[in-house]
Design an enzyme around this catalytic site. Structure first.
Site, short mmCIF file in Angstrom:
data_model
loop_
_atom_site.label_atom_id
_atom_site.label_comp_id
_atom_site.label_asym_id
_atom_site.label_seq_id
_atom_site.Cartn_x
_atom_site.Cartn_y
_atom_site.Cartn_z
N TYR A 1 -16.56 -35.23 -61.11
CA TYR A 1 -17.37 -36.36 -61.59
C TYR A 1 -17.10 -37.56 -60.69
O TYR A 1 -15.95 -38.02 -60.60
CB TYR A 1 -17.02 -36.67 -63.05
CG TYR A 1 -17.95 -37.66 -63.73
CD1 TYR A 1 -19.26 -37.85 -63.30
CD2 TYR A 1 -17.52 -38.39 -64.84
CE1 TYR A 1 -20.11 -38.75 -63.95
CE2 TYR A 1 -18.36 -39.29 -65.49
CZ TYR A 1 -19.65 -39.46 -65.04
OH TYR A 1 -20.48 -40.34 -65.67
N ASP B 1 -24.80 -34.02 -72.93
CA ASP B 1 -23.76 -35.06 -72.86
C ASP B 1 -23.43 -35.66 -74.23
O ASP B 1 -22.78 -36.70 -74.32
CB ASP B 1 -24.11 -36.18 -71.87
CG ASP B 1 -22.87 -37.02 -71.51
OD1 ASP B 1 -21.77 -36.44 -71.46
OD2 ASP B 1 -23.00 -38.24 -71.32
C1 0GY Z 1 -19.68 -38.02 -69.33
C2 0GY Z 1 -19.53 -39.41 -68.97
C3 0GY Z 1 -18.56 -40.31 -69.15
C4 0GY Z 1 -17.30 -40.13 -69.70
C5 0GY Z 1 -16.58 -39.03 -69.67
O1 0GY Z 1 -14.60 -37.88 -69.76
C6 0GY Z 1 -15.16 -38.93 -70.04
O2 0GY Z 1 -14.61 -39.86 -70.60
O3 0GY Z 1 -17.09 -37.92 -69.24
C7 0GY Z 1 -18.89 -41.65 -68.64
O4 0GY Z 1 -18.37 -42.63 -69.19
O5 0GY Z 1 -19.69 -41.76 -67.69
O6 0GY Z 1 -19.71 -37.16 -68.47
O7 0GY Z 1 -19.84 -37.66 -70.48
#
Ligand code: 0GY
Length: 293
Positions: A156, A248
């Site tokens: 990510y 998501d």
């Molecule tokens: C997502 C996005 C987010 C957060 C997380 O692991 C996480 O805290 O994934 C974000 O804040 O962009 O992928 O769900």
């Protein structure tokens, strides 16, 4: 106020029932469970504190949306403690797989236990607002440890960081799945060098997949997120065998409003225009990656 104590927008309380009917066996390949905090406390190192989002609520939403399976991704608010994820997998009757978050101190026994529980990957997060920095050597070691299990790495990051990260990504010995199309700046358009670079990254590296997810997070215009559709459609058409779709849910860290999950499902036929593309995106690709080895 600390980041973890900031006000938090919960998920949509009353999503619409989608008009689009997904093919039988459709997989939501990116969603999370949060807590419940009373049983699975959030990590002290977290950058945000969500409201609880239980496995029962996730499975009920799956059924309501006409989906069949979930891939539950460990969110940063739980750090490297995967207990809530493993609890959800145990309750899913084989209809969920997991992507965990681990440190280099994870034991081989624990990795094997997670594998038996349905974990099929680890997530490396490069968003500074979500995680503290982890040295590349540590990530390399983790990737080498999970590769023999047949697991993959989910990454990510945000589009401007791809140039710096790509040399590291190309050393990873596994399938690599990029969250949310590498978070393009959709205001730049699909012909901008930023998105061209992302497509070239996939073209040059056949082990790289991407989730065509999170229009609500990437959109500059808001619902129905039409400014994001061309990005997802382009990737679905060019890389039909390496794309995944995810809701998501429960949508961590939305800044204005939580999306209507029914609307997100109704976007699928706009990004995958034919039944064959929808079948690949929703069933064949995720089943190959998560349920067959
Ligand atoms: C997502 C996005 C987010 C957060 C997380 O692991 C996480 O805290 O994934 C974000 O804040 O962009 O992928 O769900």
């Amino acid at each position: 106020m600390s980041a973890a104590a900031k006000p938090y927008i919960p998920w949509h309380p009353n999503p619409s029932r989608p008009h689009y009917v997904p093919p039988p066996g459709a997989v939501d390949a990116h969603c999370h469970v949060f807590g419940p905090a009373a049983k699975f406390p959030f990590a002290p190192t977290r950058k945000y504190t969500p409201v609880d989002a239980s496995k029962e609520q996730l499975f009920a939403l799956r059924d309501f949306l006409g989906l069949s399976r979930n891939v539950i991704v460990q969110a940063t608010c739980h750090g490297n403690d995967n207990a809530a994820l493993l609890d959800a997998l145990a309750a899913a009757k084989g209809l969920a797989r997991g992507v965990a978050s681990v440190g280099a101190d994870i034991s081989d026994d624990e990795l094997r236990r997670m594998d038996q529980a349905g974990v099929r990957g680890v997530r490396f997060n490069f968003l500074k607002r979500l995680v503290d920095f982890t040295p590349r050597e540590v990530l390399t070691e983790i990737a080498q440890r999970i590769a023999p299990l047949g697991w993959h790495v989910v990454v990510y990051f945000e589009a401007p960081d791809l140039a710096e990260l790509e040399p590291f990504f190309t050393t990873l010995p596994t399938t690599v799945v990029v969250d949310h199309m590498g978070r393009p700046d959709v205001g730049l358009g699909i012909d901008h060098p930023q998105f061209k670079r992302f497509r070239a990254f996939l073209r040059d590296n056949p082990n790289v997949w991407t989730k065509v997810s999170c229009p609500e997070r990437l959109s500059l215009r808001g619902p129905p997120y039409d400014d994001v559709t061309p990005f997802a459609r382009t990737l679905v058409e060019e890389f039909s065998g390496r794309v995944l779709w995810g809701s998501d849910w429960p949508h961590p860290n939305m800044t204005k409003e939580a999306p209507d999950d029914g609307l997100l499902v109704d976007i699928i036929p706009k990004i995958a225009l034919t039944p064959a593309l929808q079948q690949a995106l929703l069933v064949d690709n995720p089943m190959r990656l998560y349920w067959q080895r």
